[in-house]
Design a protein around this motif. Structure first.
Motif, PDB file in Angstrom:
ATOM      1  N   TRP A   1       0.854  -1.188   0.000  1.00  0.00           N
ATOM      2  CA  TRP A   1       0.000   0.000   0.000  1.00  0.00           C
ATOM      3  C   TRP A   1       0.893   1.242   0.000  1.00  0.00           C
ATOM      4  O   TRP A   1       1.063   1.896   1.008  1.00  0.00           O
ATOM      5  CB  TRP A   1      -0.915  -0.029   1.223  1.00  0.00           C
TER       6      TRP A   1
ATOM      7  N   ASP B   1      -2.759  10.379   2.876  1.00  0.00           N
ATOM      8  CA  ASP B   1      -3.055   9.304   1.929  1.00  0.00           C
ATOM      9  C   ASP B   1      -4.451   9.419   1.328  1.00  0.00           C
ATOM     10  O   ASP B   1      -5.013   8.428   0.865  1.00  0.00           O
ATOM     11  CB  ASP B   1      -2.891   7.949   2.621  1.00  0.00           C
TER      12      ASP B   1
ATOM     13  N   THR C   1       6.033   0.565   1.721  1.00  0.00           N
ATOM     14  CA  THR C   1       4.660   0.236   2.067  1.00  0.00           C
ATOM     15  C   THR C   1       4.458   0.475   3.554  1.00  0.00           C
ATOM     16  O   THR C   1       5.305   0.101   4.372  1.00  0.00           O
ATOM     17  CB  THR C   1       4.312  -1.229   1.737  1.00  0.00           C
ATOM     18  N   PRO C   2       3.365   1.127   3.955  1.00  0.00           N
ATOM     19  CA  PRO C   2       3.058   1.252   5.379  1.00  0.00           C
ATOM     20  C   PRO C   2       2.586  -0.096   5.923  1.00  0.00           C
ATOM     21  O   PRO C   2       2.323  -1.028   5.156  1.00  0.00           O
ATOM     22  CB  PRO C   2       1.949   2.310   5.408  1.00  0.00           C
TER      23      PRO C   2
ATOM     24  N   THR D   1      -3.785   1.905   3.009  1.00  0.00           N
ATOM     25  CA  THR D   1      -3.995   3.343   2.987  1.00  0.00           C
ATOM     26  C   THR D   1      -5.400   3.653   2.472  1.00  0.00           C
ATOM     27  O   THR D   1      -6.047   2.811   1.840  1.00  0.00           O
ATOM     28  CB  THR D   1      -2.979   4.023   2.068  1.00  0.00           C
ATOM     29  N   LYS D   2      -5.851   4.884   2.718  1.00  0.00           N
ATOM     30  CA  LYS D   2      -7.163   5.268   2.194  1.00  0.00           C
ATOM     31  C   LYS D   2      -7.135   5.343   0.673  1.00  0.00           C
ATOM     32  O   LYS D   2      -8.099   4.946   0.009  1.00  0.00           O
ATOM     33  CB  LYS D   2      -7.608   6.600   2.785  1.00  0.00           C
ATOM     34  N   SER D   3      -6.024   5.815   0.107  1.00  0.00           N
ATOM     35  CA  SER D   3      -5.940   5.870  -1.353  1.00  0.00           C
ATOM     36  C   SER D   3      -6.014   4.462  -1.948  1.00  0.00           C
ATOM     37  O   SER D   3      -6.622   4.262  -3.000  1.00  0.00           O
ATOM     38  CB  SER D   3      -4.648   6.564  -1.777  1.00  0.00           C
TER      39      SER D   3
ATOM     40  N   ASP E   1       2.673   4.495   0.166  1.00  0.00           N
ATOM     41  CA  ASP E   1       2.322   5.846   0.600  1.00  0.00           C
ATOM     42  C   ASP E   1       3.374   6.864   0.180  1.00  0.00           C
ATOM     43  O   ASP E   1       3.155   8.067   0.283  1.00  0.00           O
ATOM     44  CB  ASP E   1       2.117   5.912   2.120  1.00  0.00           C
TER      45      ASP E   1
ATOM     46  N   LEU F   1      -2.500  11.253   8.504  1.00  0.00           N
ATOM     47  CA  LEU F   1      -1.906  10.510   7.405  1.00  0.00           C
ATOM     48  C   LEU F   1      -2.154  11.280   6.116  1.00  0.00           C
ATOM     49  O   LEU F   1      -3.251  11.810   5.905  1.00  0.00           O
ATOM     50  CB  LEU F   1      -2.504   9.110   7.288  1.00  0.00           C
TER      51      LEU F   1
ATOM     52  N   THR G   1      -4.303  15.299   3.559  1.00  0.00           N
ATOM     53  CA  THR G   1      -4.202  14.609   4.843  1.00  0.00           C
ATOM     54  C   THR G   1      -5.576  14.305   5.428  1.00  0.00           C
ATOM     55  O   THR G   1      -6.588  14.909   5.052  1.00  0.00           O
ATOM     56  CB  THR G   1      -3.396  15.446   5.844  1.00  0.00           C
TER      57      THR G   1
END
Length: 299
Positions: free
Chosen positions: A32, A234, A43-44, A48-50, A34, A232, A248
């Protein structure tokens, strides 16, 4: 050819009833991203929201230039059911024609400049989460959530867990659309970890020095929250190649006590759990017994 795009209704400004769609994000690899910087793709430790918005947009068949305001407005909650481990994928890049690699910069004519001194090989690092399982839930207007639930079951485009190479292992949708608070829905959803992780948890529950019931487990979760104490970057503005950008969001971290779906085995019984020692009253030290420094603690 992909199926026709699913019409995604815009949010109802009059305040439509809310619903929750629950997704199981599990696969051999997830990434994911970011942030990316030249030769490094990170990758976190969780989606992520995206990435979630992109997955929903792909399921609905939206083109990259489509307006994603309705999807970005959904409230997101992510629960970490199995954190997995970090994998570094090492790459080298070279020109198959044997030419030196170009720079990232361009000249006045828009042509990439050659590297100086000449560079024939470039090293890149890409990071993935392997053997991870997450439960993500999105909350929004009931009409929009119902549309997305149907799209997830019959996606217009192939779905991926971040990057295109990261395919899910099981159906993503978990049951039907839910009602209620986002936090309650994620707390009620049974633990989705793999068989090996559940077996290891049962062993720890029943064979450790302090046996406990394997009925429930505490899992970390993150929620969209305007009053949250963390941020965050994302939230996607657009997926159009020339208009990509992120804003954010505020988030809140929490722990959820979740049902595991595991029944205790016969080895775990009241007899196998050591009884709680009775509380005793400290007695004054005697000449025969000497001074006991733990007497005041009742030990």
């Amino acid at each position: 050819m992909p199926a026709d795009p699913t019409p995604v209704p815009a949010p109802d400004p009059q305040g439509e009833d809310q619903a929750v769609l629950v997704l199981r994000l599990a696969g051999p690899l997830q990434s994911w991203g970011d942030r990316s910087a030249f030769n490094r793709r990170d990758t976190p430790p969780q989606p992520t929201k995206s990435g979630v918005v992109g997955l929903l947009a792909a399921a609905a068949g939206l083109p990259r230039e489509a307006d994603i305001t309705g999807l970005v407005g959904l409230r997101l909650g992510v629960r970490i059911d199995q954190p997995g481990t970090l994998l570094r994928d090492y790459h080298t890049v070279s020109d198959y024609r044997g030419r030196p690699l170009p720079q990232s910069g361009v000249n006045a004519k828009g042509v990439q400049k050659p590297t100086s001194p000449a560079k024939d090989t470039h090293v890149t690092h890409r990071y993935y989460l392997q053997d991870a399982v997450f439960v993500a839930a999105v909350q929004g207007p009931a009409g929009l959530v119902a549309t997305l639930a149907e799209a997830i079951r019959r996606p217009a485009f192939p779905l991926a867990l971040g990057r295109r190479s990261c395919v899910p292992t099981q159906p993503i949708a978990l049951g039907t659309v839910r009602t209620g608070a986002l936090e309650d829905v994620l707390a009620d959803e049974p633990w989705q970890a793999g068989t090996a992780a559940k077996a290891a948890y049962r062993r720890r529950a029943e064979r450790g020095p302090d046996p406990f019931s394997p009925h429930r487990i505490d899992l970390a979760a993150t929620f969209d929250d305007p009053a949250g104490d963390d941020t965050l970057q994302d939230v996607p503005r657009s997926f159009a190649p020339r208009e990509r950008g992120f804003t954010t969001r505020r988030i809140r971290h929490a722990w959820l006590n979740v049902p595991t779906g595991l029944a205790p085995s016969a080895a775990l019984s009241a007899a196998s759990i050591p009884p709680t020692p009775p509380t005793t009253t400290a007695q004054p030290a005697t000449a025969a017994g000497g001074h006991d420094p733990f007497a005041l603690l009742g030990w």
